[in-house]
Enzyme design. Structure first.
Site, mmCIF file in Angstrom:
data_model
loop_
_atom_site.group_PDB
_atom_site.id
_atom_site.type_symbol
_atom_site.label_atom_id
_atom_site.label_comp_id
_atom_site.label_asym_id
_atom_site.label_seq_id
_atom_site.Cartn_x
_atom_site.Cartn_y
_atom_site.Cartn_z
ATOM 1 N N ASN A 10 0.875 -1.178 0.000
ATOM 2 C CA ASN A 10 0.000 0.000 0.000
ATOM 3 C C ASN A 10 0.909 1.223 0.000
ATOM 4 O OD1 ASN A 10 -1.804 2.032 0.508
ATOM 5 N ND2 ASN A 10 -2.620 1.155 2.402
ATOM 6 N N ARG A 87 -2.565 -2.192 -3.413
ATOM 7 C CA ARG A 87 -3.768 -1.403 -3.172
ATOM 8 C C ARG A 87 -3.721 -0.192 -4.098
ATOM 9 N NH1 ARG A 87 -5.204 2.709 1.600
ATOM 10 N NH2 ARG A 87 -7.342 3.088 0.967
ATOM 11 N N HIS A 176 -12.904 2.693 0.459
ATOM 12 C CA HIS A 176 -12.914 1.664 1.514
ATOM 13 C C HIS A 176 -13.619 0.386 1.063
ATOM 14 C CE1 HIS A 176 -12.706 4.979 4.853
ATOM 15 N NE2 HIS A 176 -11.491 4.530 4.569
ATOM 16 N N ARG A 237 -11.061 15.333 8.301
ATOM 17 C CA ARG A 237 -11.909 15.747 7.168
ATOM 18 C C ARG A 237 -13.296 16.134 7.658
ATOM 19 N NH1 ARG A 237 -10.939 10.462 3.685
ATOM 20 N NH2 ARG A 237 -8.780 10.247 4.329
ATOM 21 N N GLU A 381 -7.829 -5.495 5.424
ATOM 22 C CA GLU A 381 -7.769 -5.170 3.994
ATOM 23 C C GLU A 381 -6.619 -5.911 3.318
ATOM 24 O OE1 GLU A 381 -8.225 -1.048 5.499
ATOM 25 O OE2 GLU A 381 -8.979 -0.656 3.488
#
Ligand code: ADP
Length: 395
Positions: A10, A87, A176, A237, A381
Site C-alpha cells: 500500500n 492497493r 474503503h 476531514r 484489507e
C-alpha cells in the site's frame, strides 16, 4: 499444494505499508512500513513473529525501499513468494474488480489519476518499482472503488448536468470498498447467513470514515463520493458541508481554493471540532476530564454517523445486521453505543457487557437479544487484497 505467500503493498507519496500474507495463516508472516521516503531520515520498520526491528535507509525512494525489503520478504516467505497485491485507491468506472497488472492496466490507472491526484500517482510509484524489482512475479491491482461499481445510477449520480458525468466522470465512486467487502463477508459467516442472500450496513471508522449498504454481496450505496471527503465527519476531514461553503469562504474571507481544501481535508472533522486532536482515543480521555470540544466532537461524529446509516437503510430490503469496523469501530464501545442510541427507529439496541468486551481485535455480536444484529468485525484489507490476488493467480 503448499499454502502460498502474497506480498501486499500500500504505497503513499512518501511511505510504503507492506504485509506478507500466507493463505493458511491469519497472522501476517511479516508486516511494516517504509516511511519518510525521499528524506535523509527515511526509515524501514517491520514486525516478524513477535519481533520488531528497523533500519535507517537515508534518502531511499520507493524503489530503493522495496529493494531493501526484498531479502526480508524472501526470508519470511521461505524463498517462496507467489505474487504481489497492490492497493490502488481509484479505479474509476474502468475497474469493477481486481486485475492482473499489464501495460494496459497501468495505462488505465494512470488515466484515472485526475480523479485521485494525491493517491493514484503514489500507488503507481509502488507498482512500477515492484515490476522492475520482481519482473517475473504476477502482480495484481486491487481498487478501493471497485466494490462500489454496483451502485445503481440513482445512488451514484450527483444532481448535476449530465455532461459533467459523461464527459468528466463526475459521479460518486465511494472508497474503503476492500474493507466493506471483507467485513460484510465475515459478518455473514459469523451470522450463519449466505453472503449472496443477506443485507448489511457497515461503518468503517478509521482516520477516514465511511458507511456502506451491502445487499446480496454487492455495494448498493456508500457515504463517500467523487473523493473521500464526502459523507461522515472524520479525523481531520469535514465530511458533508454546504456546497456553497467554498464560494462563501472565498467571497467573505478571500480564501483561495488551496486554503479551503486544506481546511476541509486537514483541519476539520474531530480535530477541527475539538480543537484538540484527530485521535478518538485522546478525545475520549479528554471527554472524561470534561473537555467541551472533545465532548462536542464525539457527539457530532456519532450523530452524523447514525444519520448516514439511517439514510443508507433506504438501499436495503431488510437489515440483517450493522457492522462496526476500523480503529474506532473495533475499539470504541462509547462511539458504538452513542451511535446506536440515535437509531431506535431501526430497533437497534446494544448489550452493554458484549459492547464492552469487543475491543482490540475481538469480534462478536453486541446487540441485545431480540433486536437486529450489531457486529464488531475487525477489518483486514491486506488479507482481502491477498485473497483477490490469489484468485487471479488461479486463472
Ligand atoms: P487508518 O484509517 O489510518 O487505518 P485506523 O483504522 O487505525 O486508521 O483508526 C484510527 C482511529 O482509531 C484513531 O482515531 C484512533 O484513536 C482510533 N482508536 C484506536 N484505538 C482506539 C481505542 N481504544 N478507543 C478509541 N479509539 C481508538
Amino acid at each position: 499444494m503448499p499454502a502460498r505467500n502474497i506480498l501486499v503493498i500500500n504505497c503513499g507519496s512518501s511511505s510504503i505499508k507492506f504485509a506478507l500474507v500466507n493463505e493458511a495463516h491469519s497472522q501476517f508472516a511479516l508486516s511494516g512500513i517504509a516511511e519518510r521516503l525521499g528524506h535523509p531520515e527515511a526509515l524501514l520498520r517491520w514486525q516478524r513473529g513477535g519481533e520488531q526491528d528497523s533500519l535507517m535507509i537515508p534518502g531511499a525512494d520507493h524503489r530503493a525501499a522495496l529493494a531493501q525489503l526484498l531479502p526480508l520478504v524472501q526470508g519470511a516467505a521461505g524463498g517462496k513468494l507467489h505474487g504481489i497485491g497492490h492497493r490502488v485507491v481509484h479505479g474509476g468506472e474502468r475497474f469493477t474488480r481486481a486485475h492482473r497488472i499489464d501495460a494496459q492496466v497501468l495505462e488505465a490507472i494512470r488515466a484515472t489519476a485526475p480523479l485521485a491526484p494525491l493517491h493514484n500517482p503514489a500507488n503507481l510509484l509502488g507498482i512500477e518499482a515492484a515490476l522492475k524489482l520482481y519482473p517475473t512475479l504476477p502482480q495484481v491491482a486491487v481498487f478501493d472503488t471497485a466494490f462500489h461499481q454496483t451502485l445503481p445510477e440513482h445512488a451514484f449520480r450527483y444532481a448535476l448536468p449530465e455532461s459533467l458525468y459523461r464527459e468528466h466522470g463526475l459521479r460518486r465512486y465511494g472508497f474503503h470498498g476492500t474493507s466493506h467487502r471483507y467485513v460484510s463477508h465475515r459478518a455473514a459467516e459469523m451470522a450463519g447467513l449466505a453472503f449472496g442472500d443477506s443485507s448489511w450496513l457497515s461503518a468503517h471508522l478509521g482516520n477516514g470514515c465511511s458507511t456502506c449498504a451491502i445487499v446480496n454481496g454487492q455495494s448498493r450505496d456508500t457515504s463517500m463520493g467523487l473523493t473521500p471527503l464526502e459523507g461522515l465527519a472524520m479525523g481531520t476531514r469535514s465530511g458533508d458541508v454546504d456546497p456553497n461553503l467554498h464560494a462563501h469562504l472565498n467571497r467573505s474571507l478571500g480564501w483561495s481554493l488551496e486554503r479551503i481544501e486544506r481546511l476541509l481535508n486537514h483541519e476539520s472533522g474531530l480535530l477541527g471540532l475539538s480543537g484538540l486532536s484527530n485521535d478518538m482515543r485522546s478525545l475520549e480521555q479528554a471527554r472524561d476530564q470534561g473537555h467541551a470540544g472533545a465532548t462536542l466532537a464525539i457527539e457530532v461524529f456519532c450523530y452524523r454517523l447514525a444519520k448516514s446509516l439511517a439514510a443508507l437503510s433506504c438501499a436495503l430490503p431488510q437489515l440483517d445486521g450493522l457492522i462496526f469496523t476500523g480503529g474506532i469501530g473495533e475499539n470504541s464501545p462509547l462511539v458504538r453505543s452513542k451511535t446506536v442510541t440515535h437509531l431506535k427507529l431501526l430497533n437497534l439496541s446494544l448489550d452493554k457487557a458484549a459492547n464492552a468486551r469487543c475491543i482490540r481485535g475481538v469480534a462478536g455480536a453486541i446487540h441485545t437479544q431480540g433486536h437486529p444484529r450489531v457486529l464488531v468485525v475487525p477489518t483486514n484489507e491486506e488479507r482481502q487484497i491477498a485473497l483477490d490476488t490469489l484468485t487471479l493467480l488461479d486463472h
